[in-house]
Scaffold this active site. Structure first.
Site, PDB file in Angstrom:
ATOM      1  N   GLU A 135     152.495  70.213 -36.962  1.00  0.00           N
ATOM      2  CA  GLU A 135     151.477  70.558 -35.970  1.00  0.00           C
ATOM      3  C   GLU A 135     150.074  70.147 -36.431  1.00  0.00           C
ATOM      4  O   GLU A 135     149.131  70.940 -36.428  1.00  0.00           O
ATOM      5  CB  GLU A 135     151.540  72.042 -35.619  1.00  0.00           C
TER       6      GLU A 135
ATOM      7  N   GLU B 275     161.154  73.161 -34.115  1.00  0.00           N
ATOM      8  CA  GLU B 275     160.982  74.616 -34.017  1.00  0.00           C
ATOM      9  C   GLU B 275     161.411  75.062 -32.627  1.00  0.00           C
ATOM     10  O   GLU B 275     161.180  74.361 -31.645  1.00  0.00           O
ATOM     11  CB  GLU B 275     159.529  75.045 -34.269  1.00  0.00           C
TER      12      GLU B 275
END
Length: 808
Positions: A429, A511
């Site tokens: 991220e 995720e």
């Protein structure tokens, strides 16, 4: 005369004792564990790098060590509402700590080279030897080393000093503090195989034949030319020598060369998740007919490939990645990376159905990867959580520009021989991935990794999934999607939308939310271009406190919450409700019973955001609801059987279909009545699985269950003991919260206690712990003496218990 004789006898005894001590010292090998008998001080210590500094008042500790898991001074808890780390670090405390180790090197090794290796120090470590500064290493997760050969004093005391600075807000999860992984002293000849200098690949793999390519880096630190013979021997999974290859080379002074060898092996034993067979390469350097260096490298023979049509292939066969994200800490041990603790995590995840782990968001320990190799667990080896832009004011972004290349190099060189590692991740991220300068940096990182190891694909975990991330994804071999599935599997999700736009893109769910487990896994089942799913998270952890209950946005008043409370397994390693649900998704003929409590298990957070879905439904395996007789209680069955029948005290409450159409769930509204709930699963007309839930009486006794009764007396091995508070019939009472006190005798130490209660502020180190859901845990570590370790557990009003652990 008597006095003279007495003194003479005393001198003889002293001489004998001294001789025994000298002879008992282990001879230094090539790789020497350097974990024992360090001195430690928390706080400032001006001048502690000097050899003359008096550290006699410092505490003696063995490594691995993590001071953040220890009780704060004057308290019986490591948690503090005012801690700098706040919710991110689980309200634990970092700071500055000093370590010093004194050691001697015999003069007969004066012709050797000495390398000090740190597997992991969190963080920002300054290192000195004998008062001379060796260097600084900022990143808390990569291994690093220094050549100390020219700074060693022979037959005199040497002092190794390490200053560790875990200061300010620098992590989004519990990092721990200190030298939390192993330290090694490596002793080598001037001509030797460099650190991480062996690189073994298998460019051709079939069931009939494998080509093994071995590249070995050899350095000559002698002042003269060295003529060597590199001998590489390959041993099979049974320890039998299969092949040998020899290569002669000449190395100029001060030069490093790479020697490439290639061997063909007939009918190889292939490494896989079901059959993780390991070969061993022994690389020997001979000079003038003398063996001067030897390195052993375990490796697996396997092939991997990814494409959008076939998905992930291991040895040419399709395999779906049943994945979980895992932080580096070991729960109640803090971040201490004992080999057994790392092995146990992999062992528990494997037994819970996982075949893949993402090391979020940093390289794991060598012991963790070794365990993955042995047990057949695949790994996404991740590098960073941030690059140049901060996620916290004092995090790695301060050092990235100067250090990323070295840290990437150390990660790849160290880990590239592990067959378990199937992908490298360049980051998680990373902010502003849509910006051209970030895309360019992704290209640079990827190119550097491919230069060192071109055999594995590169990924990165990406959130905020929109077309503006396409240029960033184009730098990757496998696109890592965070939270792409969505909750409604009847509508197109981001995987399907992006596949229509870019049909060649290979994707993996890096995720996913626990609450979206069904949809996330069905995307993998239905679409070959979605190669796997990695739930956040497989193992619970300290920090990001309460994202699995109170969710986002997080605040200081979340205290006393200190655990994330979102793992399939809790911090003690016990399976949680969502893990049993995953059993139904991943395995055949599985069934379990879960009850929604009449009152919420914890106070609810009315401000939890709708997108914050790291929690699971409030579910407990508890049928003790005194005071609720006759009231309706929701009972959920997780089942991969075709049909389920529920019974209460022998009376059938009916049958229900379970399967994909029901999301592997069945629900009953049951008037509460103490006794036994029993669920029977049927496949066709045949009974295939049974689960029971019993109402327990008052706790009357303690039951101890170790994961191992025999451990090694190496000063590092562990036994994890589950402590249950049971009634007279042996049923654990999930309401029991009695405090249990522990006593240990023999060659062992209690190093941790816990109960996985996410709001408990109790010590992890004092020899007592309250039960939670009727149980707690105590962890015993061996010392270096063999013998029987006796552990006793007692609680007022309960029948105590004891057990014996053999340490040898």
């Amino acid at each position: 005369m008597k006095l003279l004789k007495s003194n003479l006898n005393l001198m003889i005894l002293i001489f004998i004792f001294a001789s025994l001590r000298i002879s008992a010292q282990p001879e230094l090998k090539r790789n020497n564990l350097f974990d024992f008998n360090w001195r430690f001080h928390k706080g400032g210590a001006l001048g502690a790098e000097d050899t003359s500094f008096d550290d006699s008042s410092w505490r003696v500790v063995d490594l691995p060590h993590d001071w953040s898991i220890e009780d704060l001074p004057g308290t019986s808890s490591p948690f503090n509402m005012d801690a700098i780390s706040q919710v991110n670090g689980g309200f634990t405390t970092g700071g500055t700590g000093w370590y010093r180790k004194t050691f001697t090197i015999p003069k007969n090794l004066s012709d050797k080279q000495f390398i000090i290796m740190f597997e992991g120090v969190y963080m920002n470590a300054d290192v000195w030897i004998n008062g001379e500064f060796l260097g600084n290493h900022p990143y808390g997760y990569t291994s690093f080393w220094f050549d100390i050969s020219h700074k060693i004093k022979f037959e005199k005391e040497n002092v190794l000093t390490v200053k560790v600075k875990n200061e300010g807000e620098n992590s989004r999860w519990y990092s721990g503090s200190g030298i939390y992984r192993h330290v090694w002293l490596n002793v080598v000849s001037p001509v030797h195989i460099t650190t991480w200098g062996n690189y073994i690949t298998t460019p051709k793999v079939t069931e009939k034949e494998a080509v093994i390519n071995i590249k070995t880096s050899v350095v000559n630190q002698n002042p003269k030319v060295s003529k060597i013979t590199l001998v590489t021997k390959i041993f099979d999974t049974k320890g039998q020598e299969q092949l040998k290859v020899e290569t002669e080379k000449t190395i100029d002074p001060g030069r490093t060369i790479e020697v490439e060898q290639e061997i063909k092996l007939n009918k190889p034993d292939l490494w896989s998740t079901d059959s993780p067979l390991l070969y061993k390469a022994i690389s020997e350097i001979h000079e003038s007919e003398s063996l001067i260096d030897q390195v052993e490298t375990e490796f697996g023979i396997r092939s991997i490939s990814f494409d959008a049509v076939n998905g992930f292939l291991l040895n040419g066969k399709p395999l779906k990645l049943k994945g979980g994200c895992v932080h580096h800490d070991n729960g109640i041990l803090g971040s201490r990376a004992y080999d057994r603790a790392e092995e146990r995590r992999v062992e528990l995840l494997k037994s819970s159905g996982f075949n893949a782990i993402r090391s979020s968001h940093n390289p794991p320990s060598p012991a963790f990867l070794n365990a993955c190799d042995r047990m057949g667990m695949l790994v996404i080896d991740e590098s960073f959580d941030m690059w140049k832009e901060e996620k916290n004011p004092y995090d790695y972004h301060l050092y990235f520009s100067d250090w990323w290349k070295k840290d990437i190099e150390n990660m790849i060189l160290r880990d590239r021989n592990h067959p378990s590692v199937i992908m490298w991740s360049i980051g998680n991220e990373i902010p502003n991935r849509q910006k051209p300068e970030v895309v360019e940096l992704a290209k640079i990182l990827g190119s550097y990794i491919r230069l060192i190891d071109p055999t594995r694909p590169i990924t990165s975990a990406v959130n905020d999934l929109r077309p503006d991330k396409d240029p960033y994804f184009a730098t990757l071999d496998v696109a890592g999607y965070n939270y792409a599935s969505g909750g409604d599997h009847n509508q197109k999700n981001l995987y399907e939308i992006d596949h229509e736009r870019l049909p060649q893109r290979v994707m993996v769910g890096t995720e996913s939310y626990p609450l979206e487990a069904f949809g996330s896994w069905m995307d993998v089942v239905d679409h070959p271009y979605v190669t796997g799913d990695f739930v956040w998270t497989a193992f619970d952890y300290i920090g990001e406190a309460s994202i699995g209950w109170r969710g986002y946005f997080q605040k200081q008043d979340f205290f006393p919450w200190n655990l994330a409370f979102c793992g399939d397994l809790d911090i003690c390693g016990w399976k949680q409700a969502q893990s049993y649900y995953r059993d139904a998704l991943w395995k055949e003929n599985k069934i379990s019973i879960w009850v929604t409590p009449p009152q919420p298990s914890f106070a609810l957070n009315p401000e939890r955001q709708s997108w914050s879905k790291w929690h699971w439904i409030d579910a407990v395996n508890d049928w003790n609801w005194k005071g609720n007789e006759g009231k309706i209680i929701k009972v959920n069955i997780y089942s991969s059987c075709g049909e389920v029948e529920l019974f209460l005290n022998g009376k059938s409450l009916g049958k229900k279909i379970t399967g994909r159409s029901t999301k592997y769930l069945a629900e009953w509204q049951v008037p509460y009545e103490a006794g036994t709930l029993k669920a029977i699963g049927y496949t066709g007309k045949k009974q295939s699985a049974v689960a029971e839930l019993h109402s327990a009486g008052e706790a009357t006794q303690i039951k101890l269950s170790p994961d191992r009764n025999r451990i090694k007396s190496d000063g590092q091995d562990l036994s994890y003991i589950t402590v249950e508070l049971t009634d007279n019939n042996g049923f654990c009472n999930p309401k029991a919260e009695n405090q249990v006190s522990f006593e240990i005798n023999g060659p062992g130490t209690i190093i941790a206690v816990g109960n996985a209660n996410p709001v408990s502020l109790e010590s992890f180190q004092l020899p007592h712990r309250k039960g939670w859901h009727g149980r707690c845990m105590v962890v015993v570590k061996s010392n270096t003496n063999a013998g029987k370790i006796i552990i006793k557990a007692a609680s007022p009003g309960l029948k105590g218990s004891s057990l014996e652990i053999e340490s040898n």
